[in-house]
Scaffold this active site. Structure first.
Site, PDB file in Angstrom:
ATOM      1  CB  CYS A  28       9.716   6.573   7.099  1.00  0.00           C
ATOM      2  SG  CYS A  28       9.718   6.052   8.818  1.00  0.00           S
ATOM      3  NE  ARG A  41       5.577   7.074   2.292  1.00  0.00           N
ATOM      4  CZ  ARG A  41       5.346   5.911   1.748  1.00  0.00           C
ATOM      5  NH1 ARG A  41       4.590   5.967   0.450  1.00  0.00           N
ATOM      6  NH2 ARG A  41       5.758   4.861   2.222  1.00  0.00           N
ATOM      7  CD1 TRP A  44       3.915   8.553  11.563  1.00  0.00           C
ATOM      8  CD2 TRP A  44       4.382   6.720  11.917  1.00  0.00           C
ATOM      9  NE1 TRP A  44       2.856   8.020  12.264  1.00  0.00           N
ATOM     10  CE2 TRP A  44       3.187   6.820  12.618  1.00  0.00           C
ATOM     11  CE3 TRP A  44       4.871   5.372  12.278  1.00  0.00           C
ATOM     12  CZ2 TRP A  44       2.500   5.829  13.255  1.00  0.00           C
ATOM     13  CZ3 TRP A  44       4.157   4.383  12.863  1.00  0.00           C
ATOM     14  CH2 TRP A  44       3.073   4.737  13.463  1.00  0.00           C
ATOM     15  CG  ASN A  76      10.734   4.449   4.669  1.00  0.00           C
ATOM     16  OD1 ASN A  76      11.350   5.461   5.294  1.00  0.00           O
ATOM     17  ND2 ASN A  76      10.168   4.891   3.426  1.00  0.00           N
ATOM     18  N   GLY A  77      10.780   1.262   7.651  1.00  0.00           N
ATOM     19  CA  GLY A  77      10.702  -0.259   8.189  1.00  0.00           C
ATOM     20  C   GLY A  77      11.192  -0.479   9.515  1.00  0.00           C
ATOM     21  CD  GLU A  99     -14.336   6.198   6.547  1.00  0.00           C
ATOM     22  OE1 GLU A  99     -13.807   5.371   7.145  1.00  0.00           O
ATOM     23  OE2 GLU A  99     -13.864   7.013   5.793  1.00  0.00           O
ATOM     24  CE  LYS A 145     -11.786   9.374   7.072  1.00  0.00           C
ATOM     25  NZ  LYS A 145     -11.498   8.224   6.477  1.00  0.00           N
ATOM     26  CD  GLU A 170      -8.403   9.440   9.862  1.00  0.00           C
ATOM     27  OE1 GLU A 170      -7.502   8.748  10.027  1.00  0.00           O
ATOM     28  OE2 GLU A 170      -9.292   9.119   8.933  1.00  0.00           O
ATOM     29  CG  HIS A 228     -27.653  -4.284  23.606  1.00  0.00           C
ATOM     30  ND1 HIS A 228     -28.469  -5.235  24.317  1.00  0.00           N
ATOM     31  CD2 HIS A 228     -28.071  -4.151  22.234  1.00  0.00           C
ATOM     32  CE1 HIS A 228     -29.495  -5.377  23.620  1.00  0.00           C
ATOM     33  NE2 HIS A 228     -29.275  -4.885  22.308  1.00  0.00           N
ATOM     34  CE  LYS A 245      -3.883   8.587   1.770  1.00  0.00           C
ATOM     35  NZ  LYS A 245      -5.303   8.706   2.064  1.00  0.00           N
TER      36      LYS A 245
HETATM   37  O1  M6R Z   1      -3.873   2.509   2.248  1.00  0.00           O
HETATM   38  P1  M6R Z   1      -4.813   1.680   2.746  1.00  0.00           P
HETATM   39  O2  M6R Z   1      -6.283   1.824   2.467  1.00  0.00           O
HETATM   40  O3  M6R Z   1      -4.540   0.224   2.963  1.00  0.00           O
HETATM   41  O4  M6R Z   1      -4.992   2.340   4.419  1.00  0.00           O
HETATM   42  C1  M6R Z   1      -5.734   1.737   5.485  1.00  0.00           C
HETATM   43  C2  M6R Z   1      -5.587   2.528   6.434  1.00  0.00           C
HETATM   44  O5  M6R Z   1      -4.567   2.929   7.274  1.00  0.00           O
HETATM   45  C3  M6R Z   1      -6.375   3.907   6.418  1.00  0.00           C
HETATM   46  O6  M6R Z   1      -7.578   3.674   5.437  1.00  0.00           O
HETATM   47  C4  M6R Z   1      -6.500   4.891   7.485  1.00  0.00           C
HETATM   48  O7  M6R Z   1      -7.451   4.262   8.294  1.00  0.00           O
HETATM   49  C5  M6R Z   1      -6.954   6.223   6.946  1.00  0.00           C
HETATM   50  N1  M6R Z   1      -6.183   7.231   7.978  1.00  0.00           N
HETATM   51  C6  M6R Z   1      -8.305   6.285   7.352  1.00  0.00           C
HETATM   52  O8  M6R Z   1      -8.829   7.765   7.089  1.00  0.00           O
END
Ligand code: M6R
Length: 609
Positions: free
Chosen positions: A2, A27, A74, A100-101, A482, A486, A489, A505, A604
């Protein structure tokens, strides 16, 4: 997660708040709202969906007033609808709260408040706060907030306004980032500097257990016992253009294309070519202290966890020190072997990820020294770590992390050079060779980006796939993870990353003519091994897309698509190989009509556990 923004000053608050919300939308973005103090009291306008919908609503029902708070949500408690959107109002309609929280004892507090006649209208934990502050209110807003917060368990970043004790904002923090923006006869509160950067660069970061009271004339920061605290004012030197799209269709694309520059920025002034090592000013560790560590634990989440895996490989190879990589979310729920001989490296783009922050605090509690590899200057992890290496990649707005990842890998290598040379495990000559490779990286990334069209063509071919496998070995196994992250997501295609040899395996059972398999197969020390894995996939009619670095006869007739990256040393391959995979995910997602910068359900910066 949020986002919060608040304004108190002489200007009409709504446009300022909407602008702040738009900059925070990355965010979290399932609903949004504002609460503005006008002559008649506190007026709230909220809407489910994107900020644009709230903006349209506000255009139809404008709210005048010069003090206000706003929120982009969020969802944690309750579905993302208009009722659950923030701000939440106290029962008497005089107090508005954005939060937030997570309030962990919300159920108990709610029962207590219901017993006193309060009626709840939303499913959120935040509404508890609004009623609780009303219950504690006796004419002074900060006293009421303080008294309420003493009863609250959990995490919060909150901003509160009241029509009775008006023209001020009260804000408090425990576990969720908040900062004050200081202007000329106007002040701001925000969860993220990007919300207020177009108005001021002078900020004060609140720490956990601190509360701020802002009005037009100034601010006060107090602790939970109402004792005043003197705070340092920080200057933000991010450029406004850095948080705008600058002609690119999406932030993600802009950030992918920024990588020649961001990788350069991570290295700038830190390489000692002739000595084969690096100079890192923020470590806050003497050479003797660095030599005293017997092991390293690296902790992170998501993409940052992937870079940690590459760091583990580098540090063990070049500095000959045992390294463990831990998911931050799991770390403190085990009994990890961490003590004063352990160096804990904490990697986070945002510097605010709740799990990563908690893991760092746990490592500290156990006596470890902590080093933050963080992008956002002044973020909580950056402030609380004993020392650190800033990535200097500039603001990353796209939810899918790209430039932060390549900068993390480079920062880990900088630290590896330093430690490897100190421990005598890395020769000056090898260190200098690695640095030569690093110096070539920005130009090589540029060469990859110049051929983005080739990746777009591959994306066109595979945009309808339902599954993808990504396979790599050695330094490129984390790149496979990675690449898969990508793709899933932002395009919502199911994708898995695997060490290539593990495929046989289990995952090999999935392979048929419908399964695209992305191999990260540059010419490195495990190339011959991965060749066999390519053959295994092809024998089962899998579709092979390979990232290679030279013409390889061993792959003749095996590849459906090939993307060639420039040659570099093994440990730098992840930087070059990840770029085409970022582009592949981007183009596939765009071609499927997905909202690349705001993928569904994601935020984010994940500031709740
Ligand atoms: O801000 P951070 O690097 O701590 O965030 C960690 C993950 O939340 C972040 O890398 C997330 O997996 C991204 N959406 C990946 O693209």
């Amino acid at each position: 997660m949020c986002g919060i923004v608040g304004y108190v000053g002489p200007k009409v608050a709504t446009p300022l708040l909407l602008d702040g919300l738009k900059r925070l939308e990355y965010r979290g973005y399932d609903s949004a709202g504002v609460a503005i103090m006008n002559g008649a009291g506190v007026k709230t306008v909220k809407e489910a969906g994107k900020i644009a919908k709230l903006e349209s609503l506000l255009a139809l029902t404008p709210v005048e007033g010069t003090t206000g708070i706003a929120h982009t949500r969020w969802a944690t408690h309750g579905p993302p609808n208009q009722v659950n959107a923030h701000p939440h109002m106290s029962q008497d309609g005089t107090i508005a709260v954005v939060h937030n929280g997570i309030i962990e004892n919300a159920t108990v507090l709610k029962q207590m408040l219901e017993g006193r006649g309060y009626v709840f209208t939303s499913d959120t934990d935040t509404e508890v706060l609004a009623h609780l502050i009303e219950e504690c209110f006796d004419g002074n807003l900060e006293d009421a907030v303080l008294e309420a917060l003493w009863q609250v368990e959990g995490t919060y970043g909150i901003a509160v306004i009241s029509s009775v004790d008006s023209h001020k904002i009260v804000a408090a923090r425990k576990g969720s980032p908040l900062l004050l923006g200081l202007g000329d006869k106007e002040n701001f509160i925000a969860s993220d500097v990007s919300a207020i950067l177009s108005h001021t660069r002078q900020v004060i970061y609140l720490e956990d257990g601190e509360m701020a009271v802002l009005d037009e004339a100034g601010y006060r920061v107090i602790d939970m016992n109402a004792v005043e605290i003197q705070k340092k004012v920080a200057h933000i030197d991010w450029d406004l253009a850095q948080i705008e799209r600058g002609g690119y269709a999406h932030f993600m694309l802009k950030e992918i294309f920024e990588q020649p520059q961001t990788v350069e920025n991570t290295m700038r002034g830190r390489l000692l070519d002739d000595e084969g090592t690096s100079k890192l000013g923020g470590l806050n560790l003497s050479d003797e202290e660095l030599l005293s560590f017997t092991n390293i634990v690296i902790t992170a989440c998501g993409t940052s966890w992937h870079s940690a895996l590459i760091g583990e490989h580098m540090l063990e190879e070049l500095a000959r020190i045992p390294v463990e990589v831990e998911y931050a979310s799991e770390f403190r729920y085990r009994n990890p072997v961490v003590d004063s001989k352990t160096l804990c490296i904490v990697i986070s783009q945002s510097g605010e990820t709740a799990d990563t922050l908690a893991a760092m605090r746990e490592a500290k509690r156990r006596g470890a020294r902590t080093l933050g590899l963080v992008n956002v200057v002044g973020s909580t992890i950056a402030r609380e770590a004993d020392g650190g290496i800033y990535l200097h990649a500039g603001p990353e707005i796209g939810v899918a992390s790209t430039k932060a990842f390549t900068s993390q890998v480079v920062a880990l290598l900088l630290f590896t050079l330093k430690l490897g040379r100190l421990r005598g495990a890395l020769s000056q000559q090898r260190g200098s060779e690695i640095i030569a490779g690093m110096r070539a990286l920005p130009g090589q990334i540029r060469q990859v980006l110049e051929r983005a069209q080739e990746i777009e063509d591959i994306a066109e071919e595979y945009k309808r796939a339902s599954n993808f496998l990504y396979l790599g070995r050695g330094y490129n196994f984390p790149v496979a993870l990675e690449g898969a992250l990508k793709l899933k997501e932002i395009s919502y295609i199911h994708a898995e990353g695997y060490p290539a040899a593990e495929m046989k395996h289990g995952p090999i059972a999935l392979i048929d003519e419908m399964m695209p398999v992305v191999f990260i197969a540059p010419h490195d020390s495990v190339f011959e091994k991965i060749t066999s894995n390519v053959h295994e996939v092809k024998a089962r009619k899998g579709r092979v897309i390979a990232v290679t670095s030279r013409d390889e006869s061993a792959l003749d007739g095996m590849l459906d698509y090939e993307f060639r990256i420039p040659e570099t040393i093994d440990l730098l391959m992840p930087v070059l190989a990840s770029v085409p995979l970022q582009l592949l995910a981007y183009y596939v997602a765009v071609k499927r009509g997905a909202n690349v910068d705001q993928p569904r359900n994601l935020a984010k910066s994940v500031t709740v556990e």
